[in-house]
Design an enzyme around this catalytic site. Sequence first.
Site, PDB file in Angstrom:
ATOM      1  N   HIS A   1       0.544  -1.032   0.064  1.00 30.20           N
ATOM      2  CA  HIS A   1      -0.635  -0.004  -0.072  1.00 30.20           C
ATOM      3  C   HIS A   1       0.853   1.417   0.129  1.00 30.20           C
ATOM      4  O   HIS A   1       0.459   1.831   0.125  1.00 30.20           O
ATOM      5  CB  HIS A   1      -1.035  -0.233   1.332  1.00 30.20           C
ATOM      6  CG  HIS A   1      -2.184  -0.615   1.105  1.00 30.20           C
ATOM      7  ND1 HIS A   1      -3.292  -0.614   1.403  1.00 30.20           N
ATOM      8  CD2 HIS A   1      -2.141  -1.745   0.267  1.00 30.20           C
ATOM      9  CE1 HIS A   1      -4.195  -1.566   1.193  1.00 30.20           C
ATOM     10  NE2 HIS A   1      -3.836  -2.449   0.768  1.00 30.20           N
TER      11      HIS A   1
ATOM     12  N   HIS B   1      -1.914 -12.946  -2.183  1.00 24.96           N
ATOM     13  CA  HIS B   1      -2.536 -13.728  -1.289  1.00 24.96           C
ATOM     14  C   HIS B   1      -1.986 -14.659  -0.797  1.00 24.96           C
ATOM     15  O   HIS B   1      -3.354 -15.849  -0.174  1.00 24.96           O
ATOM     16  CB  HIS B   1      -3.975 -13.342  -2.028  1.00 24.96           C
ATOM     17  CG  HIS B   1      -4.590 -11.645  -1.807  1.00 24.96           C
ATOM     18  ND1 HIS B   1      -5.746 -11.517  -2.664  1.00 24.96           N
ATOM     19  CD2 HIS B   1      -4.176 -10.997  -1.346  1.00 24.96           C
ATOM     20  CE1 HIS B   1      -6.586 -10.382  -2.663  1.00 24.96           C
ATOM     21  NE2 HIS B   1      -4.837  -9.620  -2.429  1.00 24.96           N
TER      22      HIS B   1
END
Length: 728
Positions: free
Chosen positions: A92, A259
Site C-alpha cells: 500500500h 494473497h
Amino acid sequence: MSTEPKCPFHHTAGSGTSNKDWWPNQINLNILHRHSSLSDPMDKDFNYAEAFKQLDLAAVKRDLHALMTTSQDWWPADFGHYGGLFIRMAWHSAGTYRIADGRGGAGGGQQRFAPLNSWPDNANLDKARRLLWPIKQKYGRNISWADLLILTGNVALESMGFKTFGYAGGRPDTWEPDDVYWGSEKIWLELSGGPNSRYSGNRELENPLAAVQMGLIYVNPEGPDGNPDPVAAARDIRETFARMAMNDEETVALIAGGHTFGKTHGAGPASSVGPEPEAAALEQQGLGWQSTFGTGKGKDAITSGLEVTWTSTPTKWSNDFFKHLFSYEWELTKSPAGAHQWVAKDAEAVIPDAFDPSKKHRPTMLTTDLALRFDPEYEKISRRFYEHPDQFADAFARAWFKLTHRDMGPRSRYLGPDVPAEELLWQDPVPAVDHPLIDEADIAALKAKVLASGLSVSQLVSTAWASASTFRGSDKRGGANGARIRLAPQKDWEVNRPAELAAVLETLEGVRKAFNDAQTGGKRVSLADLIVLAGAAGVEQAAKNAGVAVTVPFAPGRTDASQEQTDVHAMAVLEPVADGFRNYLKRKFKTPAEALLVDKAQLLTLTAPEMTVLVGGMRVLGTNVGDPKHGVFTERPGTLTNDFFVNLLDMRTEWKPASADNDVFEGRDRATGELKWTGTRVDLVFGSHSQLRALAEVYGSADAQQKFVHDFVAAWNKVMNLDRFDLV
C-alpha cells in the site's frame, strides 16, 4: 451578560476562512513550494544516499526477521507472524503509484501523512508502522521510513520462504504531505453514481486517477461498487493495474502472490470501529480505528470488513492460492461484518485459524480473487501459474520488485548490496559512459559549430527543452539523458513538431559525427549532450543579443539510448498534453490552461519564480507550439529580454477575450484600439493572479534585465539537469 473568559488565541495563524474558501477556482501555487528546507528537520549538509551507504543492511534485516515472529499483546500477529501485515503495508505504500503523472508510490514515505495514513484501505497500517518504530529508532537517519517500509515487505516475504528479486534503498523521506489530486469525492468510498464521481460514460475512469474509489489503493475487493461480480471486477482490475504500470501477467502474479500470505479482518460490524488517525483523539497518539468489538484486536480485529484466509499455509510461500482457486466451486456468502465474499462449496475445513490452533475453516476468496479464474485472459495466466509454480514465483518476484521500485527512476539512484544486476526495460536504461568526455575547449568549439549550422535560436532552445522537459520529479522518469527525443514515441509527438524536429536532429547529428570522426583518443560527444549544449549555445546567443554576456553551465556525461532500450508503451505516458512553457494544449480540457502550467511546473520541481522567469524567457525566444504569436510580447524575438513582462504589465494595453471559451485574448492600445498582442490564459495569468503578478513585476522593472537573464539561465540549467542524478 456572560462572564466566561474569552480564549485569547481564538484567531491563531492558519485558522479562519482561507483564500481557497473565498476563491475555490484560484490556481494553487502552494504545490510549487512543498518539501522545502523549511519543513525538513535534517541538517543542511545531510545526504541521505551517503547515510544509507553507512547502514549495516544485513543487521537491519536480521532485526526485521526477529520482529516478524515477536507478537505484541497490543496488536497480536495473525498466525504468530506479522508477514501478511507488513506485505500489505509495503504494497500500500508503493501501490498509490500511477503512470499518468508519476505521482504516488513509495518514495518519501507518504503513508505516514494524511490523507494516506487515514484512507479506509490503509486501516490498521498505523499499527504496522508502530511495530517498526523500535527498528527505525535504532537505525535513525541511516534508513528512511520510505526505504524501511519497502524493506520490511521484502523481509516479510523472505521470512516466509519466498526468494525476492532484490531490493534497492535510496528513497529520502519527505516531511509533509504531497499535494496530489486523489479525486473530487467528499465521502470515503463514495460509489460511482455519486455527485463527484470519478467515472463517466461507460465506466470511464477519470485521468490521472487509478483507484476505483476515494480511499482505496486499487479496486473494491467486493466487486465494482460492492457488486460481487467477478467478471465485472476483472474490468476494474485490468484498468486500475494498467494505470499503475502493470500488465495482465504482472497483475495476476501480484494478486495471487500477495494473497498467498495472511488474511483479511472483518470480525464484527464497521459501527464498532472508531475514527481514522487524523480524526482520532489526541491521547491515541496518531493511532486510529480503535475498535470496541470484543478485544478490538487479534481474533476480534476489523479492518476491511472481509474475513478471508486464502491458503492453508498463510505464513509460507506455496501454490495454494491457485490450487484453491481452481479446485473448488464457490458460493457467495457474507463476512461477520456483512461484506460480500466467497466460500468453497462442499470443502473440508483446511484453513488454519489465526489465533486458535484447534480451529479450521473452509477456504474463502474475494470477488476480485475469483476474477483471476472467470476472466478469460486472467484464467489462462492463472492456470499456467498453477501448472508451473516456478513461472509464478519468478513472475511474482519481478512484479513485486517493479511495484516497489517503479517510482525510483533510473538505476543510478539504487543503493545497497541487494540491487539486482539485471537491467529491466521499465527502468528506462541508458548506456554507461565508456569514453573520454568533452572538455572546455571542445564545448566552446561545439557551440561555435552549432551556431554556425544555420539553426535558429528558437530551434536550438525548443529542441533542448523538448528533450529535457519530459522529466517528472514524481517518478524520476524522462529527461534529456538517453536522447530519446530521436526515438519512438517522442520523435512523433505533436508537441515536438516532428518534421522540424527531424531536420534539427539531422543537423545536430552532422555536427556530432564531424566532431567524433575528428577525434583520435576515443573522445566522443553524445547526441544527448549535444542537444543540451546546443540549447545552451542558443540561450547564450539570445542573451548576447540582449546585451548580456552569460555562460550557461554545462556538464557532459549523457549517453544515447537505443530503441531496444525504450519501452514505447511506457514512454508514451510522458507525452505532454499541455506545456504552458511552449504555450501548447493538445486539446480543450476542463482544467484551465494556467492550472495545467502549474502542474507541469510542479512535475519539473520548479518554484513559482522559476516557472515565471522560464515562461517569460521562452516566449521571447519563440518556442511556441501552435500559434507562434500568442504571448510573444516583443518586437525582438530570439533576444533574451524581459519584454514579455514589460509589455504584459503595460497599462496602455487593454485585454479582451478573442474566443468564445476565453482561451485566447487580444491586447489593444487603449487610446487607438490598435491590436498590439495576442495571448493565452497561460500568458495573461502572470498579470491576473496576484502572486504571479508580483513576480512579473520583479522581472518587468526597469532594472531587471540582468537579473532576468541570470535567473532564466539558472532555471534553464536546472531543467536541463533534472535527470542527472550522477551530479548530485
